[in-house]
Design a protein around this motif. Structure first.
Motif, short mmCIF file in Angstrom:
data_model
loop_
_atom_site.label_atom_id
_atom_site.label_comp_id
_atom_site.label_asym_id
_atom_site.label_seq_id
_atom_site.Cartn_x
_atom_site.Cartn_y
_atom_site.Cartn_z
N PRO A 84 54.02 46.39 15.84
CA PRO A 84 53.54 47.31 16.90
C PRO A 84 52.01 47.38 16.98
O PRO A 84 51.46 47.57 18.08
CB PRO A 84 54.14 48.66 16.50
N LEU A 85 51.31 47.21 15.83
CA LEU A 85 49.85 47.26 15.87
C LEU A 85 49.28 46.10 16.68
O LEU A 85 48.28 46.27 17.41
CB LEU A 85 49.28 47.23 14.45
N LEU A 86 49.88 44.94 16.59
CA LEU A 86 49.41 43.78 17.34
C LEU A 86 49.53 44.02 18.84
O LEU A 86 48.57 43.78 19.60
CB LEU A 86 50.21 42.55 16.92
N TRP A 87 50.68 44.52 19.27
CA TRP A 87 50.87 44.73 20.72
C TRP A 87 50.09 45.94 21.21
O TRP A 87 49.69 45.98 22.38
CB TRP A 87 52.36 44.88 21.02
N GLY A 88 49.83 46.90 20.33
CA GLY A 88 48.94 48.00 20.72
C GLY A 88 47.52 47.51 20.93
O GLY A 88 46.83 47.94 21.88
N ALA A 89 47.05 46.60 20.07
CA ALA A 89 45.71 46.03 20.27
C ALA A 89 45.66 45.20 21.54
O ALA A 89 44.65 45.22 22.27
CB ALA A 89 45.33 45.18 19.05
N VAL A 90 46.71 44.45 21.82
CA VAL A 90 46.76 43.68 23.07
C VAL A 90 46.70 44.60 24.28
O VAL A 90 45.98 44.33 25.26
CB VAL A 90 48.03 42.80 23.10
N ALA A 91 47.43 45.71 24.23
CA ALA A 91 47.40 46.66 25.34
C ALA A 91 46.02 47.30 25.49
O ALA A 91 45.55 47.53 26.61
CB ALA A 91 48.46 47.75 25.11
N MET A 92 45.33 47.56 24.38
CA MET A 92 44.00 48.17 24.45
C MET A 92 43.00 47.23 25.13
O MET A 92 42.28 47.63 26.05
CB MET A 92 43.52 48.52 23.05
N PHE A 93 42.96 45.98 24.69
CA PHE A 93 41.99 45.04 25.28
C PHE A 93 42.37 44.65 26.71
O PHE A 93 41.49 44.47 27.56
CB PHE A 93 41.87 43.80 24.41
N ALA A 94 43.67 44.53 26.97
CA ALA A 94 44.08 44.15 28.33
C ALA A 94 43.83 45.26 29.33
O ALA A 94 43.70 44.99 30.53
CB ALA A 94 45.56 43.77 28.33
N ASN A 95 43.74 46.51 28.87
CA ASN A 95 43.52 47.62 29.79
C ASN A 95 42.10 47.62 30.37
O ASN A 95 41.83 48.37 31.31
CB ASN A 95 43.79 48.95 29.09
N PHE A 96 41.19 46.82 29.80
CA PHE A 96 39.88 46.66 30.41
C PHE A 96 39.96 45.90 31.73
O PHE A 96 38.99 45.89 32.50
CB PHE A 96 38.94 45.92 29.46
N ILE A 97 41.10 45.25 31.98
CA ILE A 97 41.33 44.55 33.25
C ILE A 97 42.30 45.40 34.06
O ILE A 97 43.50 45.38 33.80
CB ILE A 97 41.91 43.14 33.03
N PRO A 98 41.85 46.19 35.02
CA PRO A 98 42.76 47.05 35.77
C PRO A 98 43.81 46.23 36.52
O PRO A 98 43.55 45.11 36.96
CB PRO A 98 41.83 47.80 36.74
N TYR A 99 45.00 46.83 36.65
CA TYR A 99 46.13 46.26 37.37
C TYR A 99 46.65 45.00 36.67
O TYR A 99 47.81 44.95 36.25
CB TYR A 99 45.77 45.93 38.83
N VAL A 100 45.84 43.98 36.56
CA VAL A 100 46.28 42.71 35.99
C VAL A 100 46.61 42.87 34.51
O VAL A 100 47.61 42.33 34.03
CB VAL A 100 45.19 41.64 36.19
N GLY A 101 45.78 43.62 33.77
CA GLY A 101 46.04 43.81 32.35
C GLY A 101 47.35 44.52 32.08
O GLY A 101 48.11 44.13 31.18
N ALA A 102 47.65 45.56 32.86
CA ALA A 102 48.92 46.28 32.67
C ALA A 102 50.12 45.40 33.00
O ALA A 102 51.14 45.42 32.30
CB ALA A 102 48.92 47.54 33.54
N ILE A 103 49.99 44.59 34.06
CA ILE A 103 51.10 43.71 34.44
C ILE A 103 51.35 42.65 33.37
O ILE A 103 52.49 42.38 32.97
CB ILE A 103 50.80 43.06 35.80
N VAL A 104 50.27 42.05 32.87
CA VAL A 104 50.41 41.01 31.85
C VAL A 104 50.99 41.59 30.56
O VAL A 104 51.88 40.99 29.93
CB VAL A 104 49.04 40.34 31.59
N THR A 105 50.52 42.77 30.15
CA THR A 105 51.04 43.39 28.93
C THR A 105 52.50 43.76 29.09
O THR A 105 53.30 43.59 28.15
CB THR A 105 50.22 44.63 28.59
N THR A 106 52.90 44.26 30.24
CA THR A 106 54.30 44.60 30.48
C THR A 106 55.19 43.36 30.40
O THR A 106 56.26 43.38 29.77
CB THR A 106 54.44 45.27 31.85
#
Length: 392
Positions: free
Chosen positions: A273-295
């Motif tokens: 879970p820590l790995l995917w939490g870090a991915v979600a944190m860094f990807a959230n710097f990219i609005p819209y696209v980051g949330a879609i990619v993480t999902t």
């Protein structure tokens, strides 16, 4: 011989006929008025030509700038990243200076904490990332039989279609997937470059924190006139405070999102879970696209590590989608305020441009650069139009 008085009426008639037969001469305007009109036409034509030349030169300058930015990305990406980190940490150093602490001491403590945080984060996340990278092919191979209940009707329909077309049923076998491996030589050749880039960014951040204010002070000192100096000081201080506030706020929001995502995945018993939490944190710097990619990435991970193919597998994905929806539409606008909000069209165009120029680092730095550019343009005379265009 006739009397002259009797000839006068006849002479008047002849003069009248001659005057009518004579052509009317055009009225020529005054010569100075013609010259003024001619000069105005020449001035308008020259202005149009100069405007066209300026447009062409501006387009050529923009193309040259894009080429230079692409060519020098190895130098510019660490510089921009260090500038952002320095602006985000500068309020802490300024607070220490108000407490009579030397700037080098506060900056040193911050850099030690930053190095410790980066080292501990890499130590925690490197092993899960490498393990997932190596175990992904085996996980995919083990997950394929679980999809038989969903793919069996499609396979039956495919066989029936092939039998109707060719008369005989054909069986196709998938080619074996090539294993993905990372050799020690790859690690040995890549590690020095990564370490040099990280060390360069840390040194730049350290020197920005110590000498940043003195550099800005010297830039203000070369401004002519006291009024211009005062205006320049107000602009620089305002930009510095606004940009620092935005960067700190965005960093805290994204770190909180990563922590909440990691806790949610831990409750759902998703591996690493820590790995995917870090991915979600860094990807959230990219609005819209980051949330879609993480999902999408979480959906793949949940399917790979699920015990069976059911709808309960996607509960973590749906929960993450709800968390990002609440964060993007309620929490972030409420904390940052309306002045920090950007147009979605401007964000997507900015992401496309910088992702094309710098790749993934450009996509991560695009929105902070756009926000900082907007804050700067709001305070610089003549550039308010750009801030008005990109604002939501």
């Amino acid at each position: 011989m006739s009397d002259p008085e009797t000839l006068l009426p006849a002479l008047d008639v002849v003069d009248d006929v001659a005057a009518r037969a004579r052509p009317v001469e055009p009225v020529i305007p005054d010569e100075p008025a013609v010259q003024v009109a001619r000069r105005l036409n020449v001035a308008r034509a020259t202005r149009r030509h100069l405007h066209a030349v300026r447009m062409v030169l501006s387009a050529l300058l923009l193309l040259a700038l894009l080429y230079t930015v692409t060519l020098a990305k190895v130098l510019l990406i660490p510089l921009v990243l260090a500038a952002f980190i320095g602006l985000a940490l500068n309020p802490i150093v300024a607070f220490g200076a108000r407490l009579r602490l030397p700037r080098w001491l506060t900056a040193s403590v911050l850099m030690l904490g930053l190095i410790a945080g980066i080292g501990s984060g890499v130590g925690l996340l490197a092993q899960p990332a490498v393990g997932w990278f190596h175990g992904a092919p085996a996980a995919i191979k083990s997950f394929v039989p679980k999809l038989r209940s969903f793919t069996r009707p499609l396979e039956a329909a495919n066989r029936a279609t092939q039998s109707l077309v060719s008369g005989t049923a054909t069986h196709t076998s998938a080619a074996p997937a090539t294993p993905v491996s990372v050799s020690a030589w790859d690690v040995a050749t890549t590690a020095p470059k990564v370490l040099a880039a990280v060390l360069g960014v840390l040194l730049l951040v350290f020197f920005f924190l110590i000498y940043g204010d003195s550099m800005l002070r010297r830039l203000v000192e070369i401004t002519p006139g006291f009024a211009y100096k005062r205006h320049a000081v107000s602009i620089v201080r305002g930009i510095q405070s606004e940009v620092s506030r935005y960067l700190l706020t965005a960093l805290l929001i994204n770190a909180s999102l990563g922590a909440v995502t990691a806790g949610m995945l831990w409750l759902y018993k998703v591996p690493d879970p820590l790995l995917w939490g870090a991915v979600a944190m860094f990807a959230n710097f990219i609005p819209y696209v980051g949330a879609i990619v993480t999902t999408a990435l979480l959906a793949v991970v949940c399917m790979l590590y699920a015990s069976d193919a059911s709808l309960q597998v996607f509960l973590p994905v749906l929960t993450f989608a709800g968390i990002t929806a609440v964060e993007g539409n309620l929490i972030t606008p409420f904390i940052q305020g309306a002045s920090m909000r950007l147009s979605p069209i401007a964000i997507l165009l900015w992401l496309l441009v910088w992702g094309w120029l710098w790749g993934i680092p450009g996509a991560l730095l695009a929105v902070p650069m756009l926000t900082c550019t907007k804050l700067i343009c709001e305070r610089v005379r003549g550039w308010e139009w750009f801030a008005h265009i990109v604002q939501r």
